[in-house]
Structure formats: C-alpha cells, structure tokens
Design an enzyme around this catalytic site. Structure first.
Site, PDB file in Angstrom:
ATOM      1  N   GLY A 141       7.882  24.068  -7.307  1.00  0.00           N
ATOM      2  CA  GLY A 141       7.845  22.625  -7.137  1.00  0.00           C
ATOM      3  C   GLY A 141       9.217  22.068  -6.832  1.00  0.00           C
ATOM      4  O   GLY A 141      10.237  22.725  -7.022  1.00  0.00           O
ATOM      5  N   ASP A 258       8.465   9.608 -23.250  1.00  0.00           N
ATOM      6  CA  ASP A 258       7.670   9.677 -22.020  1.00  0.00           C
ATOM      7  C   ASP A 258       6.399  10.486 -22.240  1.00  0.00           C
ATOM      8  O   ASP A 258       6.029  11.324 -21.422  1.00  0.00           O
ATOM      9  CB  ASP A 258       8.493  10.287 -20.881  1.00  0.00           C
ATOM     10  CG  ASP A 258       7.841  10.083 -19.514  1.00  0.00           C
ATOM     11  OD1 ASP A 258       7.104   9.080 -19.353  1.00  0.00           O
ATOM     12  OD2 ASP A 258       8.065  10.903 -18.612  1.00  0.00           O
ATOM     13  N   HIS A 454      -7.191 -17.833   8.539  1.00  0.00           N
ATOM     14  CA  HIS A 454      -7.337 -18.122   7.113  1.00  0.00           C
ATOM     15  C   HIS A 454      -8.527 -17.336   6.562  1.00  0.00           C
ATOM     16  O   HIS A 454      -9.560 -17.214   7.228  1.00  0.00           O
ATOM     17  CB  HIS A 454      -7.570 -19.619   6.871  1.00  0.00           C
ATOM     18  CG  HIS A 454      -6.403 -20.475   7.227  1.00  0.00           C
ATOM     19  ND1 HIS A 454      -6.136 -20.851   8.529  1.00  0.00           N
ATOM     20  CD2 HIS A 454      -5.430 -21.035   6.458  1.00  0.00           C
ATOM     21  CE1 HIS A 454      -5.048 -21.605   8.555  1.00  0.00           C
ATOM     22  NE2 HIS A 454      -4.599 -21.733   7.313  1.00  0.00           N
ATOM     23  N   GLU A 495       0.412 -16.216   3.068  1.00  0.00           N
ATOM     24  CA  GLU A 495       0.113 -15.953   1.659  1.00  0.00           C
ATOM     25  C   GLU A 495      -0.348 -14.514   1.461  1.00  0.00           C
ATOM     26  O   GLU A 495       0.021 -13.850   0.485  1.00  0.00           O
ATOM     27  CB  GLU A 495      -0.963 -16.925   1.166  1.00  0.00           C
ATOM     28  CG  GLU A 495      -0.461 -18.364   1.018  1.00  0.00           C
ATOM     29  CD  GLU A 495      -1.587 -19.347   0.765  1.00  0.00           C
ATOM     30  OE1 GLU A 495      -2.726 -19.056   1.185  1.00  0.00           O
ATOM     31  OE2 GLU A 495      -1.336 -20.407   0.174  1.00  0.00           O
ATOM     32  N   ASP A 522      -1.227  15.680  12.762  1.00  0.00           N
ATOM     33  CA  ASP A 522      -1.456  15.765  14.201  1.00  0.00           C
ATOM     34  C   ASP A 522      -1.273  14.432  14.911  1.00  0.00           C
ATOM     35  O   ASP A 522      -1.471  14.332  16.119  1.00  0.00           O
ATOM     36  CB  ASP A 522      -2.849  16.333  14.499  1.00  0.00           C
ATOM     37  CG  ASP A 522      -3.969  15.450  13.950  1.00  0.00           C
ATOM     38  OD1 ASP A 522      -3.671  14.380  13.379  1.00  0.00           O
ATOM     39  OD2 ASP A 522      -5.148  15.845  14.091  1.00  0.00           O
ATOM     40  N   SER A 524      -3.017  11.727  14.775  1.00  0.00           N
ATOM     41  CA  SER A 524      -4.263  11.155  15.291  1.00  0.00           C
ATOM     42  C   SER A 524      -4.526   9.741  14.797  1.00  0.00           C
ATOM     43  O   SER A 524      -5.386   9.045  15.322  1.00  0.00           O
ATOM     44  CB  SER A 524      -5.447  12.040  14.883  1.00  0.00           C
ATOM     45  OG  SER A 524      -5.614  12.019  13.458  1.00  0.00           O
ATOM     46  N   GLU A 531      -6.096  18.130   6.401  1.00  0.00           N
ATOM     47  CA  GLU A 531      -4.707  17.692   6.253  1.00  0.00           C
ATOM     48  C   GLU A 531      -4.380  17.381   4.797  1.00  0.00           C
ATOM     49  O   GLU A 531      -3.278  17.675   4.319  1.00  0.00           O
ATOM     50  CB  GLU A 531      -4.443  16.475   7.144  1.00  0.00           C
ATOM     51  CG  GLU A 531      -4.381  16.823   8.625  1.00  0.00           C
ATOM     52  CD  GLU A 531      -4.329  15.605   9.529  1.00  0.00           C
ATOM     53  OE1 GLU A 531      -3.767  15.718  10.631  1.00  0.00           O
ATOM     54  OE2 GLU A 531      -4.865  14.539   9.139  1.00  0.00           O
TER      55      GLU A 531
END
EC number: 2.7.11.1
Length: 583
Positions: A141, A258, A454, A495, A522, A524, A531
């Site tokens: 990693g 954490d 709107h 907004e 790719d 696309s 992917e």
C-alpha cells in the site's frame, strides 16, 4: 477472545446531497465549533498493515452559520478533511482557569513543500541495515508519508509488513517527532494480544523502516459481512476486545485518538484469528489531568469534547461507543449530508433507539451504548465500567440470536462506499476549478428540466424521485428553503453552484475530475465495472462489492458511472434523511 471485567479503573441519496449541501445550521454560542483559518488535522501515516490511507478525518475548520442567511458572494468556508491536509498550527488561545494545569500544546506546523529537513537521525540511534535481515517484496500500500511493503525474514522465512517512511517527506521537526512517538507507543504497548506488534525499527540514509506483524484477515466490518450473520453476543465479544484495548492503552498513559472500525484488523482469515488495533499515528502519551486542544480523529467517531478543543482520554470511550452502535445497527449514531452537519449532530443530535433494528436489540445493549455516548466526558462510562457492564461481560446478558439482516446490508454499503472514496481521495492532486464548475453546470441542467435557470420545488421533487429518494414533502421543502438563500422560492444557478462548491470544499477541496479521469482509463467519459475492478486491484483492495457500488451509484442503470453520478457518490456521506433503504 474477550476480556473480562478486570484491570485498573481509569476514571437517500443522489440529488439530496447535491441540495442539502447548502444547509448551514445555526449554532448556539456555547456549542459552536470555533473556526481557525490555518487549523486542520490529518492522519500522518498510512495504514501500517494494508497500506490504506484513512479517509474522512476531522479538521477543525468548521464554520457556524449566522442566525440569518444573507446572500453570500462566495461559497461558505470549507471543512477540510485531515488525512490529506496540513496538521494544525499550535493552539494559542487558552480560556481555562489560569490556576488549572496547562493544556497540551502540540507544536504542529503547516506543512510546506520542500526538500525536507537535513536529518541526521530520526531514531536517534544506529541500527542494522534492513536488507541484511529482510528480503523486501511487493508493495502492499501507499500512504501520504510512507509505503508499506511485504518483507520476509531471511532466517525464518516469516512474513511481516514494513512501512518505509522517506526522510525527505519529514519537512518539520514535528514530523520527525511524530514518527518517533508512534514507534515509541507501539513498543510501549507491545505484548497486548489485541495490539499490532512492532518487530523493529531501522534507519538508513534515506528512510525509516518500521517492521511489524502482518494482518491479512481484513477489516472488522468486512469479516462480519463475509460471515453473513452475527449475533448480539458476538457484538458484545467484539466490544470487549475494543474496549479492552482502550483500557490497556489508558492504563499505560496512551490515548489512541483515532478509533474506528478501519483501525481494527484480523491477523488472518481463520475463524478464531485475533483482532488487532493498528495505526497509532495520532496517538499521544498523556498524564492524569492533562488536557489536549488539537482537533484530530474521524468525523463519525470524533467525541464532542474534541470538537470543542478541550479533551482527554475519555474521547476514546466515545469513539468505542460509536463503533458498538454501528455493530448493533449498521449505521453511525450521528450523520448528516455534510461533515459540518455530522459535527453538529455529534454536538447536539439525539440518539436513535427507535428505528429498525433497535426494537429487537436488548435493553442492556442500549443502556451501555447510551452511557458510553454521554456528551459530558466526566459522566461518561470509563473503560473499566464498560467491561463490568452486564451486557459486555463474558458471562453477560447479550442475546445469542442473529441481529436484523438490515444491519449487514447497511454495513456492506457503508464499508464499500468508503473504500471507493478512499481510492478517489488518494489520486486527487490539483484543483478542478473550471472542470469542477462544468460538471456542476451539467448537474444543474439535469434538474432544471424547463431550462429556466431556476430549480422549482416541483423540479426538485421530480429530481429526487428519479433517484429513488424517499422523502416527505415537508422534508423536500426544508431542503429547498435551506438552499434558497435569497428566499425567492427557487434555487438559481448561483445558489446551486455556491452550495455544491461549498460541499466540494468540505471534501478537502477534492478535485473530482482528476479522480474521475483516474478511474476512466480509456477516456470514454464513463467508469465501467472493469475499470473499477482494476483500480481496486492497483490499491490492493479485494472484494469491494463492486456490483453494490454500481447499483448504488449508477442512477440511470446503464451499467457504468458517468461524471455526474461520480460527483453524487463522492458527496454522499452514505446516509439520507431516512437512513439507508434496504430492499
């Protein structure tokens, strides 16, 4: 696996997120989170075992709304996520009694791009050469500060994980001290059966290498999902382990800061594999009575006193309470469509013990969670009290019956979506600027079906209905009114963009087009399943429930994710006003 009562007593989705980003809630002065232009926090080190950076860390830049909502000329200030942002500057304000003990002031400095410090030694001692002892293998990693590799002991053939931290990335003295402290804490806690074991630390001219046991059994939530069912009794067993680790840390003068499910990994895939606490990158040593001010942690799990910048070790009990709540229900107790909204809920929100599956959860379990999530840290249960609670004891009253199946479904969605966002966060580099606005413009056009410039209430209702949001008319009206800053009765383009850019700022000023392009290999204009699978493989993430992600994100059901759908996913904290729907 569980701990007994022993030890020291130390006292839906889619457009909903697009619009609700403009909800800037009012805060009472005494409960507000004070903003600071330069303060933010992040996780300093990558996951020590699987190499994943944690996403969604708390930062202290949380701006309360004014009592009225004037039309702003710029988007509201951002809430930055800490794992990719500079660490907080020193806290200089001190509103405590001058006679009280001084607060802990961690001298974090804003990280600047540089070639690094001229560091002679991080560890302060001469070490053996790592490669004389271990053969370094494949990358496990990549993190902000270090890369984790598989390493094998040349003598025994045993596998370990090695986190290599490049010295050139340690750009301040505080960075050096953070690395030293993490190693010190890991050594300090060494020997506890549920704490990841450090094997050794090595240093050469260019890097520091931390070798530790490898945890290949996956994350806590993933194990539960794979098993397909678990009981309240099993949840109590896991709770004992988690709280037992906290008690051990506190008894040794360590505050984790954490705690979250991602930081609990199983050593192996075996049924009885040990659960280990990992990643002490934000942990600190503390003394009785010592208080801290720097805002660190992760949004869903951070304690209210941390947001108020005056806390001690009790914050870990709160985080454990949040984890147990999720183990029992499948959703976090405090959530919202934005991180600032999550913080507001942490500070003031009510606990839900009414919605499914809580009616089938024992009263004893609810009592424990309720007492762990008391906002006053002095009234909150201690770790020892938690371990002695009737529900948490080894011979306790936790029910030995399967929990509601909805819990598993919710956990699966919660876990999978977070992992995909982790990958996206890793690959984001520079600002989207023009590209980001272009994407938001297309989203606005998709809702503004009559091209009037709107968005009306009826258009908003239809837009939400198209993506399957199950909201009452009163709730949709509330979203409309929140986004309609000038009270015109509609949401104009300005907004809408202001609200959405504000939300992107909350996502650490994420440059979404860069991330989208990473997945769309790719070019696309669409992200396919293949992917997605390839990206997950590159980051070492197996079994990320790709089909579930596609079903959740692919709103037009064409089997792929376009840019608008990708933006929706990135801005979705995972829980709509009515919670996750389970079919």
């Amino acid at each position: 696996m569980g701990n007994t009562c022993v030890g020291p007593n130390l006292n839906p989705n889619g457009f909903l997120q697009s619009v609700s980003a403009a909800v800037w809630r009012n805060q009472k002065p005494d409960d507000s989170i004070k903003s600071s232009k330069d303060e933010s926090s992040r996780k300093k080190n990558d996951k020590s075992v699987n190499g994943d950076d944690s996403n969604g860390h708390v930062s202290s830049t949380v701006d309360p709304a004014p009592s009225t909502l004037p039309t702003p000329s710029t988007p509201p200030p951002p809430v930055k996520m800490a794992n990719e942002e500079p660490p907080p500057k020193p806290i200089t304000e001190n509103k405590e009694d001058p006679n009280s003990k001084p607060q802990k002031k961690e001298a974090h400095m804003k990280r600047m791009a540089s070639a690094g410090l001229q560091i002679d030694s991080v560890l302060g001692r001469k070490t053996e050469n790592l490669k004389d002892i271990y053969s370094v293998g494949r990358k496990l990693g990549q993190g902000q500060f270090g890369t984790t590799f598989l390493c094998v002991d040349k003598k025994t053939g045993k596998e370990f994980a090695c986190k290599t931290i490049a010295k050139r990335k340690l750009t301040t003295p505080e960075d050096v001290e953070d690395v030293r402290r993490e190693i010190q804490i890991m050594h300090h806690l060494s020997g506890h059966p549920n704490v990841i074991q450090i094997v050794g630390a090595y240093e050469d001219a260019v890097a520091v290498h931390v070798v530790m046991e490898i945890c290949a059994g996956g994350e806590l939530f993933d194990r539960i999902i794979q098993r397909g069912h678990y009981t309240e009794k099993k949840a109590a067993e896991l709770a004992r382990i988690i709280v037992g680790v906290i008690e051990a840390c506190h008894s040794l003068g360590v505050m984790h800061r954490d705690l979250k499910p991602e930081n609990f990994l199983f050593v192996s895939g075996d049924e009885e594999a040990a659960l280990k606490t990992i990643d002490f990158g934000l942990s600190v040593f503390f003394k009785p009575g010592e208080t801290f001010t720097d805002v660190v942690g992760s949004p869903y799990y951070v304690a209210p006193e941390v947001l108020r910048k005056h806390y001690s070790h009790e914050c870990d009990v709160w985080s454990a309470g949040v984890i147990i709540y999720i183990l029992l229900s499948g959703v976090p107790p405090f959530w919202d469509e934005t991180e600032q909204g999550i913080f507001e809920q942490v500070l003031k929100g009510d606990l839900d013990f009414i919605s499914e599956p809580w009616p089938s959860v024992s009263e004893s379990a609810k009592d424990l969670v309720r007492r762990m999530l008391i906002r006053d840290p002095k009234k909150r249960m201690t770790t020892h009290e938690v371990l002695c609670h009737p529900w948490a004891r080894v011979d306790g009253v936790a029910l030995d019956k399967p929990l509601d199946s909805a819990v598993l479904s919710r956990l699966q969605q919660f876990s999978a979506m977070n992992k995909l966002k982790k990958i996206a966060i890793k690959v984001i580099a520079e600002s989207l600027s023009e590209e980001e606005i272009a994407g938001l413009k297309e989203m606005f056009k998709m809702i503004d079906t009559d091209n009037s410039g709107h968005i009306t209430l009826e258009e908003l209702k239809k837009g939400l209905d198209r993506v399957g949001a199950d909201l009452k008319d009163s709730e949709i009206l509330g979203l409309m009114q929140a986004a309609d800053i000038d009270n015109s009765g509609t949401i104009d383009y300005g907004e809408f963009i202001a609200a959405m850019v504000h939300l992107n700022k909350i996502e650490k000023e994420d440059h979404l087009f860069t991330a989208f392009s990473y997945f769309d290999q790719d070019g696309s204009g669409y992200i396919t399943r293949d992917e997605l699978q390839q990206a997950c493989k590159q980051f070492g993430l197996a079994d990320v429930h790709l089909d579930d992600i596609l079903r959740e994100v692919d709103k037009d059901n064409d089997g792929r994710i376009d840019y608008s759908e990708f933006v929706d996913m990135m801005q979705d904290t995972g829980f709509g006003k009515m919670g996750l729907k389970v079919s």
